[in-house]
Design an enzyme around this catalytic site. Structure first.
Site, short mmCIF file in Angstrom:
data_model
loop_
_atom_site.label_atom_id
_atom_site.label_comp_id
_atom_site.label_asym_id
_atom_site.label_seq_id
_atom_site.Cartn_x
_atom_site.Cartn_y
_atom_site.Cartn_z
N CYS A 45 44.21 36.57 52.20
CA CYS A 45 43.60 37.22 51.05
C CYS A 45 43.00 38.57 51.44
O CYS A 45 42.12 38.64 52.30
CB CYS A 45 42.52 36.33 50.45
SG CYS A 45 41.75 37.06 48.98
N ARG A 48 53.28 34.42 41.27
CA ARG A 48 53.27 35.03 39.93
C ARG A 48 54.57 34.74 39.16
O ARG A 48 54.56 34.64 37.94
CB ARG A 48 53.05 36.54 40.06
CG ARG A 48 51.63 36.90 40.47
CD ARG A 48 51.48 38.37 40.82
NE ARG A 48 52.12 38.67 42.10
CZ ARG A 48 52.13 39.88 42.66
NH1 ARG A 48 51.57 40.89 42.03
NH2 ARG A 48 52.70 40.08 43.83
N GLY A 84 56.41 36.25 48.82
CA GLY A 84 56.35 37.65 48.46
C GLY A 84 57.49 38.10 47.58
O GLY A 84 58.65 38.10 48.00
N ASP A 85 57.18 38.45 46.34
CA ASP A 85 58.11 39.09 45.41
C ASP A 85 59.26 38.21 44.94
O ASP A 85 60.28 38.73 44.49
CB ASP A 85 58.70 40.38 46.03
CG ASP A 85 57.64 41.39 46.41
OD1 ASP A 85 56.52 41.29 45.91
OD2 ASP A 85 57.95 42.29 47.23
N PRO A 144 49.26 29.37 46.37
CA PRO A 144 47.87 29.42 45.90
C PRO A 144 47.60 30.74 45.19
O PRO A 144 47.94 31.81 45.71
CB PRO A 144 47.06 29.31 47.20
CG PRO A 144 47.97 29.86 48.26
CD PRO A 144 49.35 29.48 47.84
#
Length: 308
Positions: free
Chosen positions: A102, A223, A200-201, A18
């Site tokens: 968040c 991302r 994460g990453d 998300p």
């Protein structure tokens, strides 16, 4: 009978995380078409859902959209239960996820990672959601508020009824600084009886494969998938895209945005993503971030004469 998460994890593949402003219905559809195991919506306010305001648009699916999870945030068990029931009735998602990760200041106090300070409250929220709907319930958390309490919190969430737990490998205090701690995520995966998905990453298939070897049931990509939805296909053994396919999928994404938002709004909303589709074409960037018609986009991409 296996629930949604167990069935989808058995197929392998990466999961679209998300992301506010990015994991909307058009991008979810593109990611799923290219092999995402499932996709997760932008987070939605439980209060906004109950009040019937514009928040509902964040969960609205495209016609035929499949394998979709809706994420909620909130801190009131009655509101979250009511919002879960309403979303299930309106949109019939495969699962509903509680945001416990968040760190954005405007969300604190109303849910998100602030609940990691009082995890017993978070357990009650999961229990209320679990009782409200027949679909899978999950929670996406961080390692803790400012110290790592991830094993303890994950165990409590599992006992409260979570069918899956996603863990981002930073504390809330870290926000997005430093590196995600995947060893901590692996410890969570080894400590609970439900599947654990790590986050994460991760920006490449190679990184995702490395993380899977730590013992997690799945890997989320956020991302790293924007402008690169082929990461989901490549994780299943598929090929990397050539420039022709990059053009084709960018136009597909644009067409979905136009159908969902209208031409002007849809293309303006897509401007932040379009340059990422073409990392080898920096000369296109200035034009891509200004397009507001499909004809203009096709001209930039050099396919103005190709049928729409």
């Amino acid at each position: 009978m296996q629930g949604f998460y167990a069935r989808q994890l058995a197929t392998g593949g990466l999961i679209l995380a998300p992301m506010a402003g990015y994991s909307d219905a058009p991008f979810r559809a593109v990611a799923r078409e290219l092999g995402a195991a499932w996709t997760v919506s932008e987070m939605m306010s439980a209060r906004g859902v109950v009040n019937g305001d514009a928040t509902l648009d964040l969960g609205r699916p495209l016609p035929g959209e499949r394998d979709r999870v809706i994420q909620l945030f909130g801190a009131d068990s009655e509101l979250l239960a009511e919002a879960s029931a309403r979303l299930y009735q309106l949109f019939c998602p495969e699962a509903i996820d509680l945001n416990l990760g968040c760190p954005v200041p405007k969300v604190r106090g109303r849910g998100g990672s602030c609940l990691l300070q009082t995890p017993e409250r978070a357990y009650g929220l999961v229990s209320a959601m679990r009782a409200a709907v027949p679909c899978d319930i999950s929670a996406k958390m961080r390692l803790g508020w400012d110290i790592d309490r991830s094993v303890e919190i994950a165990q409590g969430l599992a006992e409260a009824g979570a069918d899956l737990i996603a863990v981002h490998g930073r504390t809330a205090a870290q926000r997005y600084e430093g590196q995600a701690d995947w060893n901590a995520i692996a410890q969570v995966a080894a400590s609970v009886p439900v599947p654990v998905v790590g986050s994460g990453d991760v920006t490449s298939v190679e990184q995702a494969q490395e993380k899977r070897r730590l013992g997690v049931a799945g890997v989320m990509v956020g991302r790293g998938a924007t402008g690169n939805p082929w990461i989901f296909r490549q994780a299943r053994g598929g090929t990397a895209p050539g420039e022709d396919e990059r053009v084709e999928v960018a136009l597909r994404h644009a067409a979905l945005n136009i159908a969902f938002y209208g031409e002007r709004t849809g293309l303006r909303q897509l401007r932040k993503v379009l340059p990422r589709y073409f990392p080898a074409r920096p000369e296109w960037r200035d034009s891509l971030v200004r397009v507001d018609t499909l004809a203009g986009l096709r001209q930039v991409l050099g396919c103005v004469d190709v049928a729409a």
